[in-house]
Design an enzyme around this catalytic site. Structure first.
Site, PDB file in Angstrom:
ATOM      1  CG  HIS A 144      -0.796  -0.023   1.627  1.00 14.33           C
ATOM      2  ND1 HIS A 144      -1.451  -0.866   2.501  1.00 14.33           N
ATOM      3  CD2 HIS A 144      -1.068  -0.494   0.383  1.00 14.33           C
ATOM      4  CE1 HIS A 144      -2.069  -1.813   1.815  1.00 14.33           C
ATOM      5  NE2 HIS A 144      -1.862  -1.615   0.526  1.00 14.33           N
ATOM      6  CG  ASP A 179       5.061  -0.155   3.751  1.00 13.20           C
ATOM      7  OD1 ASP A 179       5.594  -1.108   3.153  1.00 13.20           O
ATOM      8  OD2 ASP A 179       3.857   0.131   3.638  1.00 13.20           O
ATOM      9  CD  GLN A 234       4.452  -1.241  -4.182  1.00 10.88           C
ATOM     10  OE1 GLN A 234       5.011  -1.532  -5.222  1.00 10.88           O
ATOM     11  NE2 GLN A 234       3.241  -1.690  -3.883  1.00 10.88           N
ATOM     12  CE  LYS A 274       2.636  -5.027  -2.063  1.00 11.92           C
ATOM     13  NZ  LYS A 274       1.343  -4.956  -2.752  1.00 11.92           N
ATOM     14  CB  CYS A 276      -4.738   0.042   0.351  1.00  9.33           C
ATOM     15  SG  CYS A 276      -5.718  -1.426   0.105  1.00  9.33           S
TER      16      CYS A 276
HETATM   17  N1  PLP Z   1       2.494  -1.182   1.993  1.00 11.19           N
HETATM   18  C1  PLP Z   1       2.529  -0.906   0.685  1.00 11.19           C
HETATM   19  C2  PLP Z   1       3.275   0.316   0.213  1.00 11.19           C
HETATM   20  C3  PLP Z   1       1.899  -1.742  -0.237  1.00 11.19           C
HETATM   21  O1  PLP Z   1       1.930  -1.458  -1.532  1.00 11.19           O
HETATM   22  C4  PLP Z   1       1.221  -2.897   0.261  1.00 11.19           C
HETATM   23  C5  PLP Z   1       0.492  -3.791  -0.661  1.00 11.19           C
HETATM   24  O2  PLP Z   1      -0.175  -3.365  -1.577  1.00 11.19           O
HETATM   25  C6  PLP Z   1       1.231  -3.146   1.630  1.00 11.19           C
HETATM   26  C7  PLP Z   1       1.873  -2.266   2.464  1.00 11.19           C
HETATM   27  C8  PLP Z   1       0.540  -4.332   2.215  1.00 11.19           C
HETATM   28  O3  PLP Z   1       1.156  -5.506   1.862  1.00 11.19           O
HETATM   29  P1  PLP Z   1       0.497  -6.905   2.215  1.00 11.19           P
HETATM   30  O4  PLP Z   1      -0.968  -6.789   1.867  1.00 11.19           O
HETATM   31  O5  PLP Z   1       1.203  -7.869   1.362  1.00 11.19           O
HETATM   32  O6  PLP Z   1       0.696  -7.138   3.652  1.00 11.19           O
END
Ligand code: PLP
Length: 406
Positions: free
Chosen positions: A122, A199, A202, A225, A364
């Site tokens: 992401h 990360d 998910q 999430k 993203c």
């Molecule tokens: N990493 C992953 C795999 C995600 O799906 C997301 C959110 O869509 C993020 C990072 C970023 O999360 P946040 O925008 O809540 O900081």
């Protein structure tokens, strides 16, 4: 005993209609809906217990501090971390990864040092590393997925070279649902003296996580999430890494003493939490984690695996639908395009008219879109409150898209 109808009754929004149809919410990968216990915890925190934390000696401040600090322990046990003080509380994964980029990586990386990333990351786990590339000449090494969207852990391990300082890798792709063997990667990286950031945005929603077992150095989660409020979250930091980190932001709370000629920092994790935190969001996250653990992560994972298998079966019957990502053991996240002219935005709009919420766009994940050779996909992401009937509703909606656009 997991009963999805009981679970659904916990989420007030799921009884509303959208465009005259019952809501079918298949966008939890972007942000999950909130159970009443979370809404109540937030309301109670404001209505009964609100005051700033850490600073006051009065009763409400003590209660608020106690409620807020209790969440540190809840996040730690949710992630299988022994020590609550290994958790830095923050606004979510983006902040957590930026803290590691600015606080740990920037001071230690020289031009030519490397960060290993997968192509599925992401942007939150890409852009901070591009900052290091732009500003410090750090080299980003990318590891591709195979045609099914699986990531071979050995390919990641093989990408680790003598100049590699960090492996930054997702535990579950937000586009493909691919689950990565972060344990194998983190352990091999550790043997080579390389740190691993996972990360977990998910993965932590859908499966039990144990950071001690994974053996990573950093594990980032995001509260919205996890059925918690937006602007809540945390990151696990392997305690010895704290000694190698400088603070990312400066301000109140993270200091012990401030003078005209200098400062003394608070001990970690407070050293990394500047300013008034998201007190109430974080208290809401605590309620969300209690809710999930009350149901049981194993049961949640089993329900979602059954939804995944059913969706694989039903979507697999649509021979004009191109589902991206078929890695074994994937999560219940499905990205797809349709043969013919339909843009993912059109798919999303048609589905929305039927009350079905899916996401459309690049999610993203620019490098992954390039790797897949598409500019966008539509994505249906399932959560603990989704049903098999909602998979059917999705399939019916897609059939309508096919009729309209083929
Ligand atoms: N990493 C992953 C795999 C995600 O799906 C997301 C959110 O869509 C993020 C990072 C970023 O999360 P946040 O925008 O809540 O900081």
């Amino acid at each position: 005993m997991f009963d999805v109808q009981d679970i659904r009754a916990d989420f007030p929004i799921l009884s509303r209609e959208v465009n005259g149809r019952p809501l079918v919410y298949l966008d939890s990968g972007a942000s999950a809906q909130k159970p009443q216990v979370v809404i109540d915890a937030v309301t109670r925190a404001y209505a009964e217990d609100y005051a700033n934390v850490h600073r006051g000696l009065h009763t409400l401040s003590s209660i608020s501090t106690e409620n807020y600090e209790a969440v540190r322990g809840k996040i730690a046990s949710f992630l299988g971390a022994r020590d609550p003080d290994s958790i830095v509380m923050n606004t979510g994964t983006t902040e957590g990864i930026n803290m590691v980029a600015y606080g740990w990586a920037m001071p230690r990386m020289e031009p030519g040092d490397e960060i290993v990333l997968s192509v599925m990351e992401h942007h939150a786990n890409i852009v901070p590393w591009h900052f290091l590339r732009e500003r410090q000449g750090v080299v980003l090494k990318w590891v591709d997925t195979d045609v099914n969207g699986a990531l071979d852990p050995q390919a990641v391990i093989d990408a680790i070279g003598p100049r590699t300082k960090l492996v930054a890798i997702t535990h579950m792709s937000n586009v493909l649902g691919t689950v990565v063997d972060v344990r194998a990667i983190a352990r091999a990286a550790r043997e080579r003296g390389v740190a691993t950031l996972v990360d977990g945005s998910q993965a932590a929603v859908h499966m039990p996580v144990n950071v001690e077992d994974i053996g990573c150095d950093f594990y980032a989660i995001t509260g919205h999430k996890l059925y918690g409020p937006s602007g809540s979250g945390g990151i696990y930091v392997r305690p010895e890494r704290f000694d190698e980190m400088r603070p990312f932001m400066g301000g109140g709370d993270m200091i012990r003493d401030v003078r005209k000629d200098g400062i003394d920092y608070n001990a970690a994790p407070m050293k990394f939490e500047a300013g008034t935190p998201g007190i109430v969001s974080q208290i809401g996250l605590g309620a969300a984690l209690d809710y999930m653990t009350g149901i049981g992560m194993e049961d949640i994972a089993a329900h979602e695996a059954s939804l995944r298998d059913y969706a694989i079966d039903r979507l697999g019957g649509l021979n004009w639908l191109n589902v991206q990502g078929t890695a074994p053991g994937k999560g219940a996240i499905f990205s797809f395009t349709l043969d013919g002219a339909a843009h993912p935005h059109d798919i999303s709009t048609v589905l929305d008219k039927r009350g079905i919420a899916v996401r459309a766009g690049h999610h993203c994940a620019g490098p992954l879109m390039d790797h897949l050779g598409v500019s966008a996909t539509a994505r249906a992401s399932f959560a603990l409150y989704n049903t098999h009937a909602e998979v059917d509703a999705l399939v019916d909606g897609l059939e309508l898209c096919h009729e309209l656009f083929a």
